[in-house]
Design a protein around this motif. Structure first.
Motif, PDB file in Angstrom:
ATOM      1  N   ASP A 175       0.807  -1.230   0.000  1.00 55.98           N
ATOM      2  CA  ASP A 175       0.000   0.000   0.000  1.00 55.98           C
ATOM      3  C   ASP A 175       0.835   1.273   0.000  1.00 55.98           C
ATOM      4  O   ASP A 175       0.307   2.362  -0.238  1.00 55.98           O
ATOM      5  CB  ASP A 175      -0.988   0.002   1.165  1.00 55.98           C
ATOM      6  N   ASP A 176       2.142   1.152   0.241  1.00 51.80           N
ATOM      7  CA  ASP A 176       2.992   2.349   0.205  1.00 51.80           C
ATOM      8  C   ASP A 176       3.791   2.463  -1.094  1.00 51.80           C
ATOM      9  O   ASP A 176       4.663   3.317  -1.224  1.00 51.80           O
ATOM     10  CB  ASP A 176       3.931   2.374   1.408  1.00 51.80           C
ATOM     11  N   PRO A 213       4.585   3.627  -4.823  1.00 47.21           N
ATOM     12  CA  PRO A 213       4.187   4.851  -5.540  1.00 47.21           C
ATOM     13  C   PRO A 213       3.016   4.651  -6.502  1.00 47.21           C
ATOM     14  O   PRO A 213       2.274   5.606  -6.772  1.00 47.21           O
ATOM     15  CB  PRO A 213       5.464   5.224  -6.309  1.00 47.21           C
ATOM     16  N   ALA A 249       0.420   2.713  -5.969  1.00 44.67           N
ATOM     17  CA  ALA A 249      -0.774   2.244  -5.267  1.00 44.67           C
ATOM     18  C   ALA A 249      -1.958   3.186  -5.425  1.00 44.67           C
ATOM     19  O   ALA A 249      -3.112   2.779  -5.266  1.00 44.67           O
ATOM     20  CB  ALA A 249      -0.461   2.047  -3.779  1.00 44.67           C
ATOM     21  N   ARG A 250      -1.699   4.454  -5.757  1.00 43.10           N
ATOM     22  CA  ARG A 250      -2.787   5.423  -5.933  1.00 43.10           C
ATOM     23  C   ARG A 250      -3.383   5.363  -7.337  1.00 43.10           C
ATOM     24  O   ARG A 250      -4.443   5.953  -7.571  1.00 43.10           O
ATOM     25  CB  ARG A 250      -2.274   6.844  -5.646  1.00 43.10           C
ATOM     26  N   ARG A 251      -2.718   4.675  -8.235  1.00 42.47           N
ATOM     27  CA  ARG A 251      -3.208   4.591  -9.609  1.00 42.47           C
ATOM     28  C   ARG A 251      -4.411   3.667  -9.698  1.00 42.47           C
ATOM     29  O   ARG A 251      -4.529   2.689  -8.960  1.00 42.47           O
ATOM     30  CB  ARG A 251      -2.094   4.069 -10.513  1.00 42.47           C
ATOM     31  N   LYS A 252      -5.333   3.933 -10.644  1.00 44.40           N
ATOM     32  CA  LYS A 252      -6.492   3.065 -10.847  1.00 44.40           C
ATOM     33  C   LYS A 252      -6.139   1.844 -11.680  1.00 44.40           C
ATOM     34  O   LYS A 252      -6.756   0.782 -11.541  1.00 44.40           O
ATOM     35  CB  LYS A 252      -7.613   3.845 -11.515  1.00 44.40           C
ATOM     36  N   ARG A 288      -2.314  -4.076  -2.044  1.00 42.40           N
ATOM     37  CA  ARG A 288      -3.152  -3.352  -2.984  1.00 42.40           C
ATOM     38  C   ARG A 288      -3.048  -4.039  -4.346  1.00 42.40           C
ATOM     39  O   ARG A 288      -1.966  -4.457  -4.749  1.00 42.40           O
ATOM     40  CB  ARG A 288      -2.708  -1.893  -3.109  1.00 42.40           C
ATOM     41  N   ARG A 343      -4.288  -3.758  -8.534  1.00 40.88           N
ATOM     42  CA  ARG A 343      -4.789  -2.854  -9.551  1.00 40.88           C
ATOM     43  C   ARG A 343      -4.912  -3.597 -10.885  1.00 40.88           C
ATOM     44  O   ARG A 343      -4.103  -4.498 -11.182  1.00 40.88           O
ATOM     45  CB  ARG A 343      -3.835  -1.667  -9.725  1.00 40.88           C
TER      46      ARG A 343
END
Length: 305
Positions: A178-179, A181, A183-186, A259, A261
């Motif tokens: 989850d940390d 870089p 991980a924020r991407r869809k 995470r 994706r």
């Protein structure tokens, strides 16, 4: 007609290289082995062995039999297994073999559905990856095999003895901590990940992953390989690499710091149930397949975690 026991003895003699060695392995006396080989030669009306100063030697005819005996015995064993399977299925006893993540998700749900209907079907469960599981189906060891293939791999339907039923198609997903870089991407393009370190799964999963990376223009650096899905997740959340895994592996266990994706371009794993064509209309087989399809449908529509 060749005697099966004599063929088994011949195979041992050829494999070990002596009558004495074969006798020790099979629990016979050496004269007993010699007697069986003379009887086999009479059956075939030819000479199978000759002796020289260096020990036992096969004749040309013996070489021909030696080249076929393992295949002959394997076919005999498979025939015995298939006959036993017919009897087993008539008694509503079904042997299911599935790969690990299906045994943790799909198969338990199917069995629960089947038992709720009180049909009197008894199940025996086994675990193996394809192609070993499909070889067991061919030999009569299993009655139903839950297997998988990836987009670029041929379906087992190409085997003339098999009848393959699609169960579900699941996407491959990118796993990261989850940390990370990304991980924020869809969603993530595989080509962006050429410099990452990787954790890879089972042999066929690893082959699929390497092929996908090759299609994206790079060779992945695989630092860790393991068949344990939970171990894959643990390595990933520890920051030791990324992983590309089938979505099903998250449906029965997911590390809280993991995470996942969607991965582009999309790649898929196709989960199937395969039976022998000769047994596809057996009532017990039909009922188990129905339950597997219902369980697969429920799994495919379940919310992602």
């Amino acid at each position: 007609m060749l005697d099966t026991q004599r063929l088994l003895t011949f195979e041992a003699v050829v494999r070990i290289g002596s009558f004495a060695g074969a006798a020790r392995e099979l629990g016979y006396t050496q004269p007993g082995v010699s007697q069986q080989m003379r009887a086999l030669e009479r059956d075939l009306k030819t000479t199978l062995f000759s002796r020289d100063g260096r020990g036992l030697k096969l004749s040309e005819q013996g070489e021909v039999l030696a080249s076929r005996v393992a295949e002959i015995l394997a076919e005999l064993r498979a025939t015995e297994e298939r006959i036993a399977a017919v009897t087993r299925l008539k008694e509503a006893r079904v042997r299911i073999c599935a790969f690990p993540s299906a045994n943790a998700t799909l198969v338990p749900s199917a069995i629960s559905r089947l038992r709720s209907r009180q049909l009197g079907i008894e199940l025996e469960l086994f675990e193996a990856e394809p192609p070993e599981s499909l070889q067991g189906l061919h030999s009569g060891e299993f009655d139903i095999v839950v297997a998988f293939r990836y987009d670029d791999q041929p379906a087992s339907q190409s085997e003339p003895d098999f009848n393959t039923i699609p169960l579900l198609t699941e996407p491959m997903v990118l796993m990261m901590s989850d940390d990370h870089p990304l991980a924020r991407r869809k969603q993530v393009e595989l080509a962006e990940l050429r410099d990452e370190r990787w954790v890879a799964g089972c042999v066929r999963c690893r082959q699929e992953f390497v092929t996908a990376c090759g299609d994206a223009g790079f060779e992945p650096r695989i630092d860790i390989t393991t068949d344990d899905n939970l171990a894959v997740q643990s390595y990933v959340v520890s920051g030791l690499g990324l992983a590309v895994m089938p979505q099903m592996t998250q449906s029965f266990v997911k590390h809280p710091k993991l995470r996942s994706r969607p991965l582009l371009p999309e790649r898929h794993r196709h989960v199937t149930a395969t039976v022998l064509r000769s047994q596809r209309h057996t009532p017990a087989i039909i009922r188990v397949i129905e339950s597997l399809r219902e369980a697969a449908s429920a799994l495919a529509t379940a919310p992602r975690i």
